[in-house]
Design a protein around this motif. Structure first.
Motif, PDB file in Angstrom:
ATOM      1  N   ASP A  55       7.458  -1.261   2.112  1.00 15.01           N
ATOM      2  CA  ASP A  55       6.255  -1.452   1.463  1.00 15.01           C
ATOM      3  C   ASP A  55       6.359  -2.075   0.184  1.00 15.01           C
ATOM      4  OD1 ASP A  55       4.168   0.428   2.446  1.00 15.01           O
ATOM      5  OD2 ASP A  55       5.461   1.960   2.310  1.00 15.01           O
ATOM      6  N   GLN A  69       4.094  -4.984  -1.161  1.00 16.99           N
ATOM      7  CA  GLN A  69       3.211  -4.886  -2.436  1.00 16.99           C
ATOM      8  C   GLN A  69       3.635  -5.829  -3.636  1.00 16.99           C
ATOM      9  OE1 GLN A  69       4.028  -0.569  -3.044  1.00 16.99           O
ATOM     10  NE2 GLN A  69       2.730   0.064  -1.448  1.00 16.99           N
ATOM     11  N   ALA A  80       1.940  -9.143  -2.959  1.00 16.46           N
ATOM     12  CA  ALA A  80       0.542  -8.992  -3.185  1.00 16.46           C
ATOM     13  C   ALA A  80       0.130  -8.774  -4.602  1.00 16.46           C
ATOM     14  CB  ALA A  80      -0.073  -8.060  -2.348  1.00 16.46           C
ATOM     15  N   GLY A  81       1.127  -8.734  -5.619  1.00 18.61           N
ATOM     16  CA  GLY A  81       1.110  -8.599  -6.879  1.00 18.61           C
ATOM     17  C   GLY A  81       0.449  -7.058  -7.209  1.00 18.61           C
ATOM     18  N   LYS A  82       0.721  -6.280  -6.249  1.00 18.78           N
ATOM     19  CA  LYS A  82       0.271  -4.707  -6.428  1.00 18.78           C
ATOM     20  C   LYS A  82       1.613  -3.824  -7.179  1.00 18.78           C
ATOM     21  CE  LYS A  82      -3.392  -4.643  -2.911  1.00 18.78           C
ATOM     22  NZ  LYS A  82      -3.399  -4.248  -1.295  1.00 18.78           N
ATOM     23  N   ALA A  83       2.958  -4.452  -6.856  1.00 17.43           N
ATOM     24  CA  ALA A  83       4.146  -3.479  -7.344  1.00 17.43           C
ATOM     25  C   ALA A  83       4.531  -4.280  -8.538  1.00 17.43           C
ATOM     26  CB  ALA A  83       5.038  -3.403  -6.332  1.00 17.43           C
ATOM     27  N   LYS A  84       4.727  -3.962  -9.492  1.00 19.10           N
ATOM     28  CA  LYS A  84       5.809  -4.433 -10.724  1.00 19.10           C
ATOM     29  C   LYS A  84       7.061  -3.935 -10.719  1.00 19.10           C
ATOM     30  CE  LYS A  84       4.819  -5.357 -15.588  1.00 19.10           C
ATOM     31  NZ  LYS A  84       6.044  -4.946 -16.211  1.00 19.10           N
ATOM     32  N   SER A  91       1.236   7.238   0.485  1.00 17.04           N
ATOM     33  CA  SER A  91      -0.135   6.762   1.130  1.00 17.04           C
ATOM     34  C   SER A  91      -0.820   7.878   1.908  1.00 17.04           C
ATOM     35  CB  SER A  91       0.143   5.681   2.116  1.00 17.04           C
ATOM     36  OG  SER A  91      -1.144   5.626   2.856  1.00 17.04           O
TER      37      SER A  91
END
Ligand SMILES: Cc1cc2nc3c(=O)[nH]c(=O)nc-3n(C[C@H](O)[C@H](O)[C@H](O)COP(=O)(O)OP(=O)(O)OC[C@H]3O[C@@H](n4cnc5c(N)ncnc54)[C@H](O)[C@@H]3O)c2cc1C
Length: 288
Positions: free
Chosen positions: A33, A37, A40-44, A118
């Motif tokens: 995951d 993520q 995709a730039g969704k997790a920092k 999720s």
């Protein structure tokens, strides 16, 4: 790519929780995951990336004192290979059997599936039905302490849990069910493999002939978290699985969920699936 200042790979639980106490850390388990993520730039990422895969305390599936403890690093493949999981918790085993592909199953951990939170996480619905609890480890005052929470209280919303930033998910515990307990899992996706659930259903109960007691029903991908279905459970509790009971339970299930419409399915379609697939599952369980 992320701006990580430090990479850490602790070799004990104590070292890991000490790191968590001393600064902002991103936890890496199988990465199936997290890395997707991040790409995709969704997790920092936090300044420290902590790989937990070398921590022995997070491994293993052990039954003791009426509880089965599954270490957070247990992979989906480990669960599938476990005779204990297959015999005691068939709903969880079936969820693993329908999980992604061999490659993903070899890396994906149960701890990552739980902490990713999720609404469609495949192990979460059976774990809810099996009354699972999560064990969280931290080191607030110089020594390792643990707290245990029911999974239902741990999952707060998509990607949100009750885990404090200083805590590590150490294990999930499942009480050994009583004699005669049966459980099942069903996932519907838009294609047969490698798909996110459009809906998921799990059922657990003690079966005596066609009568169910201690009934637990759970649904996935129809709310911000996987949920139990109390109205459906009440209809099934203590009743014989005849056509009328199954029809009443299917109708209750379809009306007690309030899913959203998204790219995978409309809310109407999800409710239809919940009713129809629960009916199919109950027929199957009843004919045992
Ligand atoms: C192609 C593909 C197919 C997939 N198919 C499915 C599927 O069919 N069903 C399904 O449910 N999922 C699926 N997934 C999602 C993913 O594989 C699972 O959610 C998996 O269980 C995540 O585990 P991980 O070890 O890889 O977690 P990671 O990616 O390492 O971590 C996930 C999150 O949990 C945190 N975390 C991990 N372990 C701990 C811990 N012990 N304590 C605290 N925090 C922790 C991480 O910091 C991160 O936020 C799929 C993913 C891909 C890429």
């Amino acid at each position: 790519m992320p701006d990580i200042a430090t990479y850490a790979a602790p070799r004990s639980l104590e070292q890991a929780v000490e790191l968590l106490r001393s600064g902002a850390v991103t936890i890496l388990a199988g990465g199936t995951d997290l890395m997707v993520q991040a790409q995709a730039g969704k997790a920092k990422f936090n300044p420290t990336l902590m790989n937990i895969r070398r921590i022995p305390e997070l491994s293993g599936i052990v039954e003791s004192g009426g509880v089965v403890r599954i270490g957070a690093l247990t992979t989906v493949t480990d669960l599938l290979d476990s005779a204990l999981i297959r015999q005691r918790f068939s709903a969880l085993w079936q969820a693993c059997d329908q999980f992604a592909s061999d490659q993903i199953r070899n890396a994906a951990t149960i701890g990552g599936n739980i902490c990713n939170a999720s609404p469609a996480g495949d192990t979460l619905v059976p774990l809810l039905v099996l009354d699972a609890r999560v064990v969280l480890a931290g080191k607030p005052n110089g020594s390792v302490t643990r707290r245990t929470l029911p999974l239902a209280e741990f999952l707060l919303g998509p990607g949100r849990t009750a885990r404090k930033p200083t805590e590590l998910l150490e294990a999930v515990e499942i009480p050994v069910p009583p004699a005669g307990f049966v459980s099942a899992f069903f996932k519907f996706g838009t294609r047969p493999a490698l798909d996110v659930a459009v809906i998921a259903i799990s059922l657990g109960a003690v079966r005596n002939g066609r009568t169910l007691t201690g009934v637990r029903v759970g649904f996935g991908a129809v709310a911000p978290t996987p949920i139990r279905a109390p109205a459906t459970e009440a209809i099934l509790e203590g009743c014989t699985l005849d056509d009328a009971t199954i029809a009443a339970a299917a109708a209750a299930a379809a009306s007690e969920v309030h899913p959203i419409s998204d790219v995978r399915a409309s809310d109407w379609y999800r409710r239809e699936l919940i009713g129809n697939m629960l009916r199919r599952m109950l027929d199957h369980v009843g004919n045992g």
